[in-house]
Design a protein around this motif. Structure first.
Motif: not given
Length: 267
Positions: A16-17, A181-184, A178, A176, A113-114
């Motif tokens: 995610d980062h 700025q998050s993902v599931i 996006g 996942h 996607n972040p």
């Protein structure tokens, strides 16, 4: 059966980062581990389907992310970067039967996607014949150039949809989705099982796959975040500065597209 696996990290389950994709930063070791595990699952699926030779390209950033001694013993691992225009599929040639992609991600300019980008974070978008393209498209066209089908992709939800639009026969596993700025993300163990089973199933149906035909002509357009970079790159042979931050190149040979990208994007 000879199989080539190209692995990136920004489409690995749950990442995610940018710290998690960068050597030495917090979270990197966790996602290096997950990247390695997802590649192992792809190798196991390949072996179960009868692969006798597997080449893995560590295709993220430094090219030094996968943990070599964790991979199954028959695997040949390519680390680092040679500078060859085939880049993320270095050494791919017509002797291979299938290309498998692990950890791939949405392209520059995407909000899906972040960590979305295409080759570098210094471009805001790359287009080919008017269509925004991702690293998936670049390696898929290279595979087609060598007469090899892409049979399997694991990555974020939007990229999997783009892969299906490119070729509906490609088997995909969504790692996942996006949102901002998050993902599931699904549970990592479910990803591993789905990759293992999906790769094996795809390779057992290998006769059903065909490489997609390449266009006869290519218009490559690159939008840079900094106009000064576009100006400098416009001096590559054949490139034209068509807007403050955009260059384009028209060619009829796919290798010339890759050669240009090596110099106007990657360096």
């Amino acid at each position: 059966m000879k199989v080539y696996i190209s692995a990136d990290i920004e489409g690995i389950t749950g990442i995610d980062h940018w710290d998690e994709a960068t050597i030495g930063q917090p979270g990197y070791e966790l996602f290096r581990e997950q990247m390695t595990r997802e590649v192992i699952a792809a190798c196991e699926g390949s072996l179960a389907a009868g692969a006798t030779h597997i080449t893995v390209k560590d295709a993220h950033d430094s090219g030094r992310n996968l943990i070599p001694d964790r991979l199954p013993e028959p695997v040949q691992l390519i680390r680092g970067w040679s500078g060859h225009p085939y880049c993320m599929v270095q050494e791919l040639d017509r002797s291979y039967d299938a290309l498998i992609l692990i950890g791939y991600h949405s392209p520059a300019g995407s909000g899906a996607n972040p960590l979305a980008h295409t080759y570098t974070t210094e471009v805001s978008q790359i287009r080919l014949n008017g269509q925004r393209i991702s690293e998936f498209h670049l390696v898929s066209f290279t595979a087609a150039h060598e007469g090899i089908p892409v049979v399997f992709l694991a990555g974020d939800a939007d990229l999997c949809a783009e892969a299906k639009a490119y070729d509906p026969t490609i088997q995909t596993v969504i790692t996942h989705k996006g949102i901002g700025q998050s993902v599931i993300a699904q549970h990592p163990q479910r990803t591993l099982q789905a990759i293992r089973e999906g790769v094996e199933g795809s390779l057992r149906r290998l006769k059903e796959y065909r490489p997609r035909p390449l266009p006869e002509h290519f218009l490559l357009e690159v939008d840079y975040k900094e106009p000064s970079r576009a100006y400098r790159k416009s001096f590559y042979p054949g490139c034209q500065l068509v807007a403050d931050a955009t260059v384009h190149l028209q060619v009829s040979d796919w290798f010339e597209v890759l050669r240009a990208l090596e110099f106007i994007v990657l360096t």
